[in-house]
Design an enzyme around this catalytic site. Structure first.
Site, PDB file in Angstrom:
ATOM      1  N   GLU A   1       9.008 -16.857  -3.308  1.00 11.42           N
ATOM      2  CA  GLU A   1       9.374 -15.711  -3.786  1.00 11.42           C
ATOM      3  C   GLU A   1      10.650 -15.350  -3.638  1.00 11.42           C
ATOM      4  O   GLU A   1      11.362 -14.741  -4.626  1.00 11.42           O
ATOM      5  CB  GLU A   1       8.568 -14.663  -3.316  1.00 11.42           C
ATOM      6  CG  GLU A   1       8.776 -13.135  -4.070  1.00 11.42           C
ATOM      7  CD  GLU A   1       7.773 -11.992  -3.704  1.00 11.42           C
ATOM      8  OE1 GLU A   1       7.771 -11.334  -4.088  1.00 11.42           O
ATOM      9  OE2 GLU A   1       7.421 -12.286  -2.506  1.00 11.42           O
TER      10      GLU A   1
ATOM     11  N   GLU B   1       0.764  -1.388   0.045  1.00 13.81           N
ATOM     12  CA  GLU B   1      -0.038  -0.188  -0.068  1.00 13.81           C
ATOM     13  C   GLU B   1       0.658   1.315  -0.105  1.00 13.81           C
ATOM     14  O   GLU B   1       2.156   1.115   0.575  1.00 13.81           O
ATOM     15  CB  GLU B   1      -0.955  -0.014   1.285  1.00 13.81           C
ATOM     16  CG  GLU B   1      -1.891  -1.271   1.258  1.00 13.81           C
ATOM     17  CD  GLU B   1      -3.063  -1.109   2.263  1.00 13.81           C
ATOM     18  OE1 GLU B   1      -4.001  -1.980   2.190  1.00 13.81           O
ATOM     19  OE2 GLU B   1      -2.839  -0.143   3.350  1.00 13.81           O
TER      20      GLU B   1
END
Length: 380
Positions: A243, A129
């Protein structure tokens, strides 16, 4: 170096992907980078190679098995093209696949997973965000129940592939503060109240788009809640280990390319009456670069073997992530020194790699966050 864990299947996969990259990607890599776009047909070609099938059930179009070594090799081979945005453009969907398979409703899985894995559709994980990147516990996007539906409000940023993705896994706060209180939702762009804008010009990763997503009283069907309410993010934290393995392998592929081009240049460039490679200072640079590459490659093989054996070495994966990016920083800088002015010109791998160092060091957890997480995983 020979991988002691290699198999015929892994060698065949690696060679197939390397040949594909040489014929289909490398000749166009810098053109696509300058254009800021990878043609969608390329996504489908990667899909046909089975790039996104690891860990995905066959009924959804996956391989029905996982292989950390093949995951590693895929990241290395794609990164060797030297244009990081290509790997980001086609690989951004990868981190959303496991959450969809494990947590989405069955009708969503059967509808979207085969399309994503085949490269016909794109998907993104939307966590970050504007108010905070790695500080996930402070997510401000909210989701409140309204009858059988959920109403989302808030925004996300730096969402890789976000301008082209057809599906999103979105984290939103449904409960109290902290990681407990965050739920995941399956979101499609045609839902009213959803909008997106492309981020501005970037230092690197030109071939990949990054987007800001906006949710303005967006109504999401109740069935699109993924997993248990308030525990969505906790349920996918293990997902980030792969990841980190991938990002460390990407760094390794970039280092391979930088060393390869450094050696080629040093052999053909003459200074003070002899090839650059004959100067001791250059030879020592190449030795140092090669040593860091060998160390990282060996480290990744050991971690892949541990994963294959059934463990998930979280602390070691966080450490290898920042080890890889600091090694990449060194190798990219030395390669630029060896090439000199030639390395500063657009259209060569060293220049592109040098620009992409920082996005690898920040994405997937910054070096600072990785160090702190590693120490906590060590029980300190």
């Amino acid at each position: 170096m020979n991988n002691p864990f290699d198999t015929d299947e892994r060698r065949a996969f690696r060679e197939t992907l390397r040949n594909f990259m040489t014929k289909e990607i490398v000749p166009h890599a810098f053109e696509w980078d300058e254009a800021g776009h990878v043609p969608w047909a390329v996504h489908e070609k990667f899909g046909a190679l089975g790039l996104w099938g690891f860990g995905i059930d066959e009924k959804y179009g996956g391989h029905g098995f996982d292989d950390p070594f093949m995951r590693m090799d895929a990241s290395v081979e794609i990164a060797r093209c030297g244009v990081g945005g290509i790997g980001a453009a086609i690989g951004g969907r990868g981190i959303s696949l496991d959450p969809i398979q494990r947590l989405a409703a069955e009708d969503i899985r059967t509808r979207v997973l085969p399309e994503i894995i085949a490269g016909r559709k794109g998907s993104s994980l939307a966590i970050t965000e504007p108010s905070g990147g790695s500080d996930v516990a402070r997510i401000k996007t909210t989701a409140r129940q309204d009858g059988d539906d959920w109403i989302l409000n808030g925004s996300k940023t730096f969402i890789t592939g976000g301008m082209e993705s057809d599906y999103f896994v979105v984290a939103a706060r449904t409960g109290g503060e902290g990681l407990t209180g965050i739920s995941l939702f399956f979101v499609e762009p045609n839902m009213p109240g959803f909008s997106r804008t492309e981020l501005g010009k970037k230092m690197g990763w030109w071939a990949s788009n990054q987007a800001a997503l906006y949710f303005d009283d967006m109504r999401v069907p109740g069935k699109n809640l993924m997993g248990q309410k308030d525990y969505g993010f906790i349920e996918i934290m293990q997902n980030f280990n792969y990841e980190r393995l991938s990002l460390a392998a990407i760094a390794l592929g970039m280092m391979d390319a930088a060393l390869e081009d450094s050696i080629a240049w040093a052999q053909q460039r003459e200074t003070f009456g002899k090839p650059l490679i004959r100067h001791q200072v250059i030879r020592h640079k190449i030795a140092d670069m090669s040593a860091k590459i060998d160390a990282l490659r060996s480290h990744l093989w050991i971690l892949c073997a541990a994963i294959e054996g059934g463990s998930m070495p979280v602390a070691e994966l966080t450490k290898v992530k920042f080890l890889a990016t600091k090694s990449l920083e060194f190798v990219a800088s030395e390669a630029m020194q060896i090439l000199g002015g030639a390395g500063y010109l657009r259209g060569n791998r060293v220049e592109s790699i040098y620009r992409d160092v920082k996005v690898i060091a920040i994405g997937g957890g910054s070096e600072e966050i990785m160090r702190d997480l590693a120490v906590r995983q060590m029980g300190l």
